[in-house]
Design a protein around this motif. Sequence first.
Motif, PDB file in Angstrom:
ATOM      1  N   SER A  49     -21.092 -26.180 -27.988  1.00 49.20           N
ATOM      2  CA  SER A  49     -19.530 -26.619 -28.481  1.00 49.20           C
ATOM      3  C   SER A  49     -19.098 -25.208 -28.687  1.00 49.20           C
ATOM      4  N   THR A  50     -19.723 -24.358 -29.120  1.00 51.54           N
ATOM      5  CA  THR A  50     -18.955 -23.037 -29.463  1.00 51.54           C
ATOM      6  C   THR A  50     -18.480 -22.419 -28.400  1.00 51.54           C
ATOM      7  N   GLU A  51     -19.368 -22.405 -27.466  1.00 48.20           N
ATOM      8  CA  GLU A  51     -19.125 -21.774 -25.931  1.00 48.20           C
ATOM      9  C   GLU A  51     -18.080 -22.473 -25.137  1.00 48.20           C
ATOM     10  N   PHE A  52     -18.140 -23.741 -25.260  1.00 46.77           N
ATOM     11  CA  PHE A  52     -17.041 -24.531 -24.798  1.00 46.77           C
ATOM     12  C   PHE A  52     -15.735 -24.459 -25.281  1.00 46.77           C
ATOM     13  N   LYS A  53     -15.741 -24.151 -26.659  1.00 48.80           N
ATOM     14  CA  LYS A  53     -14.484 -23.615 -27.141  1.00 48.80           C
ATOM     15  C   LYS A  53     -13.769 -22.639 -26.469  1.00 48.80           C
ATOM     16  N   GLN A  54     -14.507 -21.811 -25.936  1.00 48.03           N
ATOM     17  CA  GLN A  54     -14.172 -20.877 -24.978  1.00 48.03           C
ATOM     18  C   GLN A  54     -13.653 -21.080 -23.543  1.00 48.03           C
ATOM     19  N   PHE A  55     -14.661 -21.703 -23.035  1.00 49.43           N
ATOM     20  CA  PHE A  55     -14.629 -22.160 -21.574  1.00 49.43           C
ATOM     21  C   PHE A  55     -13.390 -23.203 -21.226  1.00 49.43           C
ATOM     22  N   TYR A  56     -13.270 -24.172 -22.180  1.00 48.47           N
ATOM     23  CA  TYR A  56     -12.268 -25.387 -21.622  1.00 48.47           C
ATOM     24  C   TYR A  56     -10.791 -24.658 -21.524  1.00 48.47           C
ATOM     25  N   PRO A  57     -10.327 -24.113 -22.847  1.00 49.90           N
ATOM     26  CA  PRO A  57      -8.900 -23.533 -22.661  1.00 49.90           C
ATOM     27  C   PRO A  57      -8.543 -22.472 -21.409  1.00 49.90           C
ATOM     28  N   ALA A  58      -9.680 -21.610 -21.308  1.00 50.70           N
ATOM     29  CA  ALA A  58      -9.771 -20.835 -20.131  1.00 50.70           C
ATOM     30  C   ALA A  58      -9.721 -21.598 -18.685  1.00 50.70           C
ATOM     31  N   LEU A  59     -10.325 -22.544 -18.568  1.00 52.13           N
ATOM     32  CA  LEU A  59     -10.207 -23.624 -17.648  1.00 52.13           C
ATOM     33  C   LEU A  59      -8.965 -23.994 -17.343  1.00 52.13           C
ATOM     34  N   MET A  60      -8.357 -24.723 -18.495  1.00 56.69           N
ATOM     35  CA  MET A  60      -6.996 -25.233 -18.529  1.00 56.69           C
ATOM     36  C   MET A  60      -6.155 -24.104 -18.234  1.00 56.69           C
ATOM     37  N   HIS A  61      -6.219 -22.967 -18.638  1.00 58.46           N
ATOM     38  CA  HIS A  61      -5.332 -21.889 -18.274  1.00 58.46           C
ATOM     39  C   HIS A  61      -5.277 -21.596 -16.783  1.00 58.46           C
ATOM     40  N   LEU A  62      -6.546 -21.793 -16.262  1.00 57.64           N
ATOM     41  CA  LEU A  62      -6.684 -21.374 -14.976  1.00 57.64           C
ATOM     42  C   LEU A  62      -6.206 -22.773 -13.935  1.00 57.64           C
ATOM     43  N   LEU A  63      -6.145 -23.639 -14.461  1.00 57.23           N
ATOM     44  CA  LEU A  63      -5.400 -24.953 -13.754  1.00 57.23           C
ATOM     45  C   LEU A  63      -4.184 -24.759 -13.676  1.00 57.23           C
ATOM     46  N   THR A  64      -3.376 -24.606 -14.796  1.00 60.24           N
ATOM     47  CA  THR A  64      -1.857 -24.362 -14.901  1.00 60.24           C
ATOM     48  C   THR A  64      -1.449 -23.072 -14.152  1.00 60.24           C
ATOM     49  N   SER A  65      -2.112 -22.126 -14.130  1.00 56.77           N
ATOM     50  CA  SER A  65      -1.736 -20.831 -13.246  1.00 56.77           C
ATOM     51  C   SER A  65      -1.825 -21.057 -11.760  1.00 56.77           C
ATOM     52  N   HIS A  66      -2.976 -21.938 -11.263  1.00 54.43           N
ATOM     53  CA  HIS A  66      -3.250 -21.894  -9.914  1.00 54.43           C
ATOM     54  C   HIS A  66      -1.981 -23.012  -9.675  1.00 54.43           C
ATOM     55  N   ARG A  67      -1.804 -24.047 -10.551  1.00 57.18           N
ATOM     56  CA  ARG A  67      -0.747 -25.036 -10.351  1.00 57.18           C
ATOM     57  C   ARG A  67       0.607 -24.620  -9.918  1.00 57.18           C
ATOM     58  N   ALA A  68       0.896 -23.311 -10.662  1.00 50.49           N
ATOM     59  CA  ALA A  68       2.151 -22.671 -10.729  1.00 50.49           C
ATOM     60  C   ALA A  68       2.240 -22.041  -9.219  1.00 50.49           C
ATOM     61  N   SER A  69       1.287 -21.425  -9.086  1.00 46.76           N
ATOM     62  CA  SER A  69       1.445 -20.445  -7.681  1.00 46.76           C
ATOM     63  C   SER A  69       1.351 -21.265  -6.377  1.00 46.76           C
ATOM     64  N   ARG A  70       0.518 -22.544  -6.575  1.00 45.07           N
ATOM     65  CA  ARG A  70       0.894 -23.375  -5.497  1.00 45.07           C
ATOM     66  C   ARG A  70       2.097 -23.877  -5.161  1.00 45.07           C
ATOM     67  N   ARG A  71       2.786 -24.151  -6.563  1.00 47.35           N
ATOM     68  CA  ARG A  71       4.387 -24.865  -6.439  1.00 47.35           C
ATOM     69  C   ARG A  71       4.824 -23.630  -5.854  1.00 47.35           C
ATOM     70  N   ALA A  72       4.771 -22.326  -6.233  1.00 46.95           N
ATOM     71  CA  ALA A  72       5.659 -21.246  -5.764  1.00 46.95           C
ATOM     72  C   ALA A  72       5.417 -21.262  -4.001  1.00 46.95           C
ATOM     73  N   SER A  73       4.325 -21.317  -3.554  1.00 43.28           N
ATOM     74  CA  SER A  73       3.951 -21.248  -2.248  1.00 43.28           C
ATOM     75  C   SER A  73       4.390 -22.506  -1.298  1.00 43.28           C
TER      76      SER A  73
END
Length: 122
Positions: free
Chosen positions: A71-95
Amino acid sequence: GSGRPSVASMSSEEISAAFSKMDPGRKGVVTMIQVLRFYKSQEEWATSVPQQSVLELFQKSNTQGGGRLDSTEFKQFYPALMHLLTSHRASRRASRASRSPTPSQAGSRSSSAEPQTSRSSE
């Protein structure tokens, strides 16, 4: 000290809920297979974020090794994963704005309320 991770302002409830979804057996750890299974079940993730990026993020978060996140490692992993998703989503929308949308994207419009540019109140 209050060295909170500044990744995304996610509540611990959100992170716990995601952890529970990926850990249905309540083992207290999430394996890479469970993460990938969850990732593939989320169609938006699978189309937005390359699987390789998810694997790299998993390995980066897996500080104790063993191929599973507690659970400790997951607290680092999940927000970073969501950040990855939102940044990819933004770049896809731009393209996507520079190309005409494919029929599949036109057919499955997301329910996110994007402001329409055409105004008829002139």
